[in-house]
Enzyme design. Structure first.
Site, PDB file in Angstrom:
ATOM      1  N   HIS A  36     -37.239   4.658  54.680  1.00  0.00           N
ATOM      2  CA  HIS A  36     -36.288   4.969  53.617  1.00  0.00           C
ATOM      3  C   HIS A  36     -35.197   5.918  54.119  1.00  0.00           C
ATOM      4  CE1 HIS A  36     -34.543   5.844  49.844  1.00  0.00           C
ATOM      5  NE2 HIS A  36     -35.399   6.719  49.373  1.00  0.00           N
ATOM      6  N   CYS A  62     -30.523   8.455  47.061  1.00  0.00           N
ATOM      7  CA  CYS A  62     -31.295   7.386  47.711  1.00  0.00           C
ATOM      8  C   CYS A  62     -30.736   6.002  47.389  1.00  0.00           C
ATOM      9  CB  CYS A  62     -32.759   7.462  47.301  1.00  0.00           C
ATOM     10  SG  CYS A  62     -33.323   9.130  46.985  1.00  0.00           S
TER      11      CYS A  62
END
Ligand SMILES: [Zn+2]
Lengths: 141, 388
Positions: B336, B82
């Site tokens: 995200h 991420c």
């Protein structure tokens, strides 16, 4: 449009940590300790990340564990549909070792005492289970 | 020699099944080049950040690079879960610092909706230590953060209500961000009555599954002067990075992320920050889950350890508070898309520091902002300090 089907299934080389997987079948959970520097490993590993030697002793993890954190999953990943109900994952501390396992109960408490067990799920995969030491907690969900 | 950001771009985040990965990247790259006001030919090297696996394009860097017209100029493909976007910006920065190139573009892009939700959950769960975690226990990403939430709540008394307050704030901000996946406010009641995804985290504690892209063009100080872009440059004043173990069983505790603490210490030292709340005007924090934002307040030194719940409750991270956090809606509500997230944070802070954040503009006193980007559950940690 849809892509062509693509199946990924990997082979898992466990030759060097076979004792761990055999141990689970015998109801034992093993960690390793470096014979040279004393570093402790769970999950077990046979190469020491600290001193770079590869001589380790296999030690059984047992006794009373304390839950440090947990979750109960309600959204399942691909590969775990077989469980068919929410399942609880916890990390418990047994002396110098911390171990991940499936908690056999509903919702545990951080600080709760558990016993370590082994077993296999419906897909034949062996793993660690934690059994509540005392009475089960109230059903919260 | 300083390195500055001269142009930024960002696609609309959301379910982008209208575009391919390449087309999605192109949106951000085009905007960044137009924003910089340079020619595509001025760019000497490209870095492509994409975590991958959820998209049918398994080695996507070259197809993306080709589509954006950078064939022959890179690409360097980076992956840091991420935090992939921050690794891309870092690589662009390092390439310039080393003297190899003067103008480098960092492209972050991710398409996560090309597979179904159970597959996406499996990819996330497999990103810890597969054999010892996912294979045996069926971990998921919400589950990893939920474990931290359980520990934080037990030790510090952090409540589900405080977690929900993070979601409410970030949705309120995203409502005003045209790039956001969820441009709508939510109520505390709605957040607190949503179903559990991974107890104790509910649906509204979790960021969604997002497609998106972002791009940032970095250049050396000399080149920025030569191009006459000094007025629009935002400088990278501090960079910090760290990491933690893949196996969660090897962590010291579950109430914070050591990678955040270490990365921020390094970035603060480089940028001469000793009181972040006083010296920074705005911050983009990694709120993939609400507990992550609360832990980040503490680990970044915005408040003491254990007081993150109070920090959100007091409005300290809202507009007019001690330091506005995730003014753009955060990962929670803007979205995200793994590879794009870190570059997207840079995009948002650059806009703030240039005074171009519109309705979401903060008051600028120090003209400094921070981005905090975590890969995994602290498996990677990045902190950037930007300033003008
Ligand atoms: Zn050793």
């Amino acid at each position: 449009m849809e892509s062509r089907t693509f199946i990924l299934k990997h082979k898992l080389p466990i030759a060097r940590v076979e004792k761990y997987w055999k141990g689970l079948e015998e109801g034992k959970v093993y960690g390793t300790v470096c014979k040279i520097c004393g570093a402790k490993y769970y999950p077990p590993q046979v190469d020491c990340s600290k001193c770079y030697n590869s001589e380790v002793e296999w030690v059984e993890i047992s006794g009373e564990g304390t839950i440090e954190c947990f979750t109960q999953l309600h959204s399942f990943p691909q590969g775990f549909e077989f469980v068919g109900r929410p399942y609880t994952i916890a990390i418990a501390k047994f002396g110098d070792f911390k171990v991940m396992g499936w908690y056999e109960g509903d919702i545990p408490k951080v600080g709760e005492k558990v016993k370590i067990k082994t077993g296999k799920d419906e897909t034949g995969v062996w793993k660690v289970y934690f059994e509540p030491w005392g009475e089960l907690n109230e059903h919260r969900l | 020699m300083r390195v500055g950001i001269i142009g930024v771009g960002c696609s609309k985040f959301g379910v982008r099944d209208d575009v391919t990965l390449q087309e999605l990247a192109f949106e951000a790259v085009k905007e960044a080049i137009e924003d910089a006001g340079i020619s595509k030919e001025d760019i000497e090297m490209s870095v492509v950040g994409t975590a991958g696996t959820r998209s049918y394009e398994l080695m996507p860097a070259v197809p993306i690079n080709e589509y954006c017209g950078f064939t022959g100029k890179g690409p360097i493909r980076v992956e840091a879960a991420c935090a992939t976007g921050s690794a891309a910006v870092y690589t662009a920065y390092s390439t310039i610092k080393s003297g190899i190139a003067d103008v480098v573009i960092a492209i972050g892009v991710e398409k996560m909706n090309e597979v179904d939700t159970p597959t996406s959950l499996a990819v996330g769960g497999r990103s810890g230590s597969y054999l010892w975690e996912f294979h045996q226990y069926g971990t998921t990403f919400p589950g990893y953060y939920a474990m931290h939430a359980s520990a934080h709540m037990a030790r510090y008394g952090t409540t589900e209500k405080q977690l929900a307050m993070v979601a409410v704030k970030n949705h309120r901000n995203a409502a005003k961000n045209p790039k956001a996946q969820f441009q709508k406010e939510i109520t505390l009641e709605k957040a607190l009555s949503s179903r559990y995804v991974a107890y104790p985290l509910r649906l509204f504690d979790c960021s969604a599954i997002t497609d998106g892209s972002a791009a940032a063009i970095l250049a050396s100080e000399e080149k920025i002067k030569e191009l006459g872009l000094k007025d629009q440059a935002v400088w990278i004043e501090g960079i910090g990075y760290s990491s933690d173990t893949a196996n969660l069983s090897k962590r010291i505790d579950y109430v914070g992320l050591k990678a955040t603490v270490e990365a921020s210490r390094m970035a603060y030292k480089m940028a001469k920050i000793d009181d972040p709340v006083k010296q920074l005007d705005v911050a983009a924090l990694h709120d993939c889950f609400t507990i992550a934002e609360i832990m980040a307040y503490e680990d970044l030194g915005f408040c003491k350890k254990g007081e993150g719940g109070k920090f959100i409750e007091n409005g300290d991270s809202d507009f007019g508070g001690k330091i506005p956090v995730n003014t753009f809606g955060g990962l929670k509500a803007k979205g995200h898309p793994l590879g794009a997230t870190g570059v997207g944070m840079v995009y948002e802070i650059v806009k703030q520091l240039r005074g171009e954040a519109g309705e979401l503009q903060v008051d600028l006193k120090n003209y400094k902002g921070l981005t905090h980007n975590i890969g995994g559950t602290g498996h990677f940690g990045w902190v950037f300090i930007l300033g003008v």
